[in-house]
Design a protein around this motif. Structure first.
Motif, PDB file in Angstrom:
ATOM      1  N   UNK A  81      -2.922  25.017   1.568  1.00 31.97           N
ATOM      2  CA  UNK A  81      -3.572  24.254   2.630  1.00 31.97           C
ATOM      3  C   UNK A  81      -3.618  25.075   3.915  1.00 31.97           C
ATOM      4  N   UNK A  82      -4.502  24.724   4.838  1.00 27.46           N
ATOM      5  CA  UNK A  82      -4.501  25.399   6.156  1.00 27.46           C
ATOM      6  C   UNK A  82      -3.116  25.291   6.794  1.00 27.46           C
ATOM      7  N   UNK A  83      -2.690  26.362   7.444  1.00 22.39           N
ATOM      8  CA  UNK A  83      -1.329  26.402   7.985  1.00 22.39           C
ATOM      9  C   UNK A  83      -1.279  25.672   9.321  1.00 22.39           C
ATOM     10  N   UNK A  84      -1.329  24.352   9.225  1.00 23.24           N
ATOM     11  CA  UNK A  84      -1.287  23.497  10.401  1.00 23.24           C
ATOM     12  C   UNK A  84      -0.229  22.426  10.205  1.00 23.24           C
ATOM     13  N   UNK A  85       0.082  21.743  11.280  1.00 24.03           N
ATOM     14  CA  UNK A  85       1.076  20.674  11.200  1.00 24.03           C
ATOM     15  C   UNK A  85       0.576  19.514  10.358  1.00 24.03           C
ATOM     16  N   UNK A  86      -0.723  19.258  10.422  1.00 20.72           N
ATOM     17  CA  UNK A  86      -1.276  18.180   9.605  1.00 20.72           C
ATOM     18  C   UNK A  86      -1.082  18.481   8.126  1.00 20.72           C
ATOM     19  N   UNK A  87      -1.211  19.724   7.751  1.00 16.62           N
ATOM     20  CA  UNK A  87      -0.998  20.099   6.349  1.00 16.62           C
ATOM     21  C   UNK A  87       0.435  19.827   5.930  1.00 16.62           C
ATOM     22  N   UNK A  88       1.381  20.031   6.850  1.00 10.72           N
ATOM     23  CA  UNK A  88       2.782  19.764   6.540  1.00 10.72           C
ATOM     24  C   UNK A  88       2.994  18.280   6.250  1.00 10.72           C
ATOM     25  N   UNK A  89       2.393  17.415   7.051  1.00  8.74           N
ATOM     26  CA  UNK A  89       2.566  15.980   6.833  1.00  8.74           C
ATOM     27  C   UNK A  89       1.864  15.536   5.547  1.00  8.74           C
ATOM     28  N   UNK A  90       0.682  16.095   5.277  1.00  7.28           N
ATOM     29  CA  UNK A  90      -0.020  15.758   4.032  1.00  7.28           C
ATOM     30  C   UNK A  90       0.794  16.218   2.822  1.00  7.28           C
ATOM     31  N   UNK A  91       1.303  17.441   2.893  1.00  3.93           N
ATOM     32  CA  UNK A  91       2.103  17.968   1.782  1.00  3.93           C
ATOM     33  C   UNK A  91       3.378  17.150   1.587  1.00  3.93           C
ATOM     34  N   UNK A  92       3.968  16.676   2.676  1.00  2.97           N
ATOM     35  CA  UNK A  92       5.181  15.864   2.559  1.00  2.97           C
ATOM     36  C   UNK A  92       4.873  14.533   1.877  1.00  2.97           C
ATOM     37  N   UNK A  93       3.704  13.973   2.144  1.00  2.63           N
ATOM     38  CA  UNK A  93       3.305  12.713   1.500  1.00  2.63           C
ATOM     39  C   UNK A  93       3.200  12.897  -0.009  1.00  2.63           C
ATOM     40  N   UNK A  94       2.475  13.923  -0.429  1.00  6.41           N
ATOM     41  CA  UNK A  94       2.263  14.157  -1.864  1.00  6.41           C
ATOM     42  C   UNK A  94       3.581  14.486  -2.561  1.00  6.41           C
ATOM     43  N   UNK A  95       4.390  15.338  -1.927  1.00  9.09           N
ATOM     44  CA  UNK A  95       5.658  15.746  -2.543  1.00  9.09           C
ATOM     45  C   UNK A  95       6.583  14.556  -2.733  1.00  9.09           C
ATOM     46  N   UNK A  96       6.680  13.700  -1.719  1.00 11.51           N
ATOM     47  CA  UNK A  96       7.547  12.524  -1.823  1.00 11.51           C
ATOM     48  C   UNK A  96       7.033  11.561  -2.893  1.00 11.51           C
ATOM     49  N   UNK A  97       5.722  11.387  -2.956  1.00  8.82           N
ATOM     50  CA  UNK A  97       5.130  10.484  -3.935  1.00  8.82           C
ATOM     51  C   UNK A  97       5.467  10.908  -5.360  1.00  8.82           C
ATOM     52  N   UNK A  98       5.347  12.184  -5.645  1.00  8.96           N
ATOM     53  CA  UNK A  98       5.573  12.681  -7.006  1.00  8.96           C
ATOM     54  C   UNK A  98       7.061  12.691  -7.359  1.00  8.96           C
ATOM     55  N   UNK A  99       7.920  12.903  -6.358  1.00  9.08           N
ATOM     56  CA  UNK A  99       9.348  13.049  -6.647  1.00  9.08           C
ATOM     57  C   UNK A  99       9.976  11.787  -7.224  1.00  9.08           C
ATOM     58  N   UNK A 100       9.466  10.622  -6.863  1.00  9.02           N
ATOM     59  CA  UNK A 100      10.092   9.365  -7.304  1.00  9.02           C
ATOM     60  C   UNK A 100       9.861   9.108  -8.797  1.00  9.02           C
ATOM     61  N   UNK A 101       8.606   9.111  -9.287  1.00 13.11           N
ATOM     62  CA  UNK A 101       8.450   8.957 -10.745  1.00 13.11           C
ATOM     63  C   UNK A 101       9.072  10.105 -11.530  1.00 13.11           C
ATOM     64  N   UNK A 102       9.173  11.292 -10.920  1.00 14.49           N
ATOM     65  CA  UNK A 102       9.867  12.400 -11.596  1.00 14.49           C
ATOM     66  C   UNK A 102      11.332  12.054 -11.806  1.00 14.49           C
ATOM     67  N   UNK A 103      11.961  11.460 -10.791  1.00 17.54           N
ATOM     68  CA  UNK A 103      13.352  11.040 -10.924  1.00 17.54           C
ATOM     69  C   UNK A 103      13.488   9.946 -11.975  1.00 17.54           C
ATOM     70  N   UNK A 104      12.522   9.030 -12.015  1.00 14.53           N
ATOM     71  CA  UNK A 104      12.549   7.969 -13.022  1.00 14.53           C
ATOM     72  C   UNK A 104      12.434   8.547 -14.426  1.00 14.53           C
TER      73      UNK A 104
END
Length: 400
Positions: free
Chosen positions: A143-166
């Motif tokens: 993604x573009x190296x911006x702060x918005x990309x960090x927040x977007x990436x954090x959303x996707x990463x958190x979303x995937x981590x929960x069903x992965x733990x399940x």
């Protein structure tokens, strides 16, 4: 997703405990680097500020985990916190943050079995951090190296981590479950409900990471190396977060770092107050429905062999203060005590880890130190030689 005693048999619980202990040992070594860095040597991510922030992250996760939110009919979910911790303070420190939270919950509040502590740390701490941070770093790279990309990436990463733990919990249950339930049904139910819980996790993680980036982007581990110049909000105004050119004397603050130190304190105080309010007041309004694992366990019969918690008689069991009859007051006091205890234990542990980390000299730091010394020596020698030559030439001119 706190696994109670009795869901997993003793051999598999012991094996999970070994895995969790190994992961924590590796995390301790890695956290020494994450917490022991200097402000100028680690992209502005100084260990002297990361240690208290890591303790705050642990306390914040504890507080937000008390806020169950509804996700389906008769089912609730809560933050796991692995993605949030990894992005804010680093993956190794993130594992330790979640481990501290789970330990405090199991010992003080009878939440999550003591024999299942290894399972809980593996599922909620190690898996969520590894999956979330790996995905987060991959997204940040493309993604573009911006702060918005960090927040977007954090959303996707958190979303995937929960069903992965399940999914990993289901695998552990397949190996050592104490009841005979078809694994396919367990997997479908666990992943299905935890995808919904993951949405809540993603929103909380994105909002929290975005809020910290807005005021102190240099403290967000996952935001290091952004091309956009970092800004600090000091007294309502944005100022450049310029690194210091030279290390100050021990305990001294340079004009460039003084606003950052003040801003760090404000952020820490704001975070502590927020955690106390969430745990002490907002938690009263949390959903009372069973969380995803509890609901699946009841529906599928996984809880048939569940055992009473060893700390069921704790004065703070079930997030209430014993002998306090008022439910609001009892829950609020328990929440405040939990935040305070987690903050104290977490911050103390991270300071110890940081001190051990700064007390060691790594090959990279030794090379850097040698390089700096050589450069300084060469510069000083050249300057002295030039000065001497000029002085000699001047003297010769006068003699002539």
């Amino acid at each position: 997703m706190h696994v109670p005693d009795g869901f997993i048999n003793a051999p598999v619980s012991a094996a999970a405990g070994v895995v969790a202990a190994g992961a924590v040992a590796v995390a301790l070594r890695g956290a020494r680097r994450e917490l022991g860095g200097t402000a100028t040597g680690d992209g502005g991510h100084g260990g002297e500020r990361t240690a208290p922030l890591a303790g705050l992250v642990a306390a914040f996760i504890f507080a937000v985990q008390m806020l169950n939110f509804p996700v389906a009919a008769g089912t609730s979910g809560h933050l796991l916190g692995g993605a949030l911790a990894a992005i804010l303070v680093g993956p190794y420190t993130g594992v330790l943050c979640v481990a501290v939270v789970l330990l405090m919950q199991g010992v003080l509040f009878a939440d999550g079995g003591l024999t299942a502590l290894g399972v809980n740390i593996t599922v909620m701490g190690v898996v969520t951090v590894v999956v979330a941070y790996g995905l987060f770093r991959g997204l940040v790279l493309v993604l573009p190296r911006t702060r918005r990309s960090v927040t977007v990436a954090s959303f996707v990463a958190a979303l995937v981590s929960v069903p992965a733990a399940a999914t990993v919990f289901t695998a552990i249950y397949a190996l050592g479950g104490t009841t005979d339930v078809p694994i396919g049904k367990v997997l479908t139910a666990m992943v299905g409900v935890h995808v919904l819980i993951g949405i809540g996790e993603a929103v909380i993680t994105m909002l929290t990471v975005g809020a910290v980036i807005a005021v102190r982007p240099d403290l967000v581990y996952g935001a290091r190396g952004l091309t956009t110049p970092l800004k600090l909000r000091v007294d309502g105004e944005l100022v450049d977060a310029a690194p210091t050119a030279a290390a100050p004397a021990a305990g001294a603050a340079t004009p460039a770092t003084a606003p950052a130190v003040r801003s760090s304190r404000k952020l820490w105080i704001t975070g502590v107050v927020t955690a106390l309010v969430l745990a002490g007041f907002v938690s009263f309004y949390a959903s009372a429905s069973p969380d995803g694992l509890e609901k699946v366990a009841a529906d599928k019969g996984i809880d048939a062999e569940a055992k009473p918690h060893a700390a069921a008689d704790s004065p703070l069991a079930d997030y209430g203060v014993k002998d306090v009859s008022d439910a609001r007051l009892s829950g609020g006091l328990a929440g405040v005590i939990g935040v305070g205890a987690t903050l104290a234990v977490g911050t103390g542990a991270f300071w110890i880890v940081r001190r051990r980390g700064t007390g060691r000299t790594t090959p990279d730091s030794a090379t850097a130190s040698a390089s700096t010394t050589a450069s300084t020596t060469a510069s000083t020698t050249a300057s002295t030689t030039a000065s001497t030559t000029a002085s000699t030439s001047g003297s010769a001119g006068k003699a002539a």
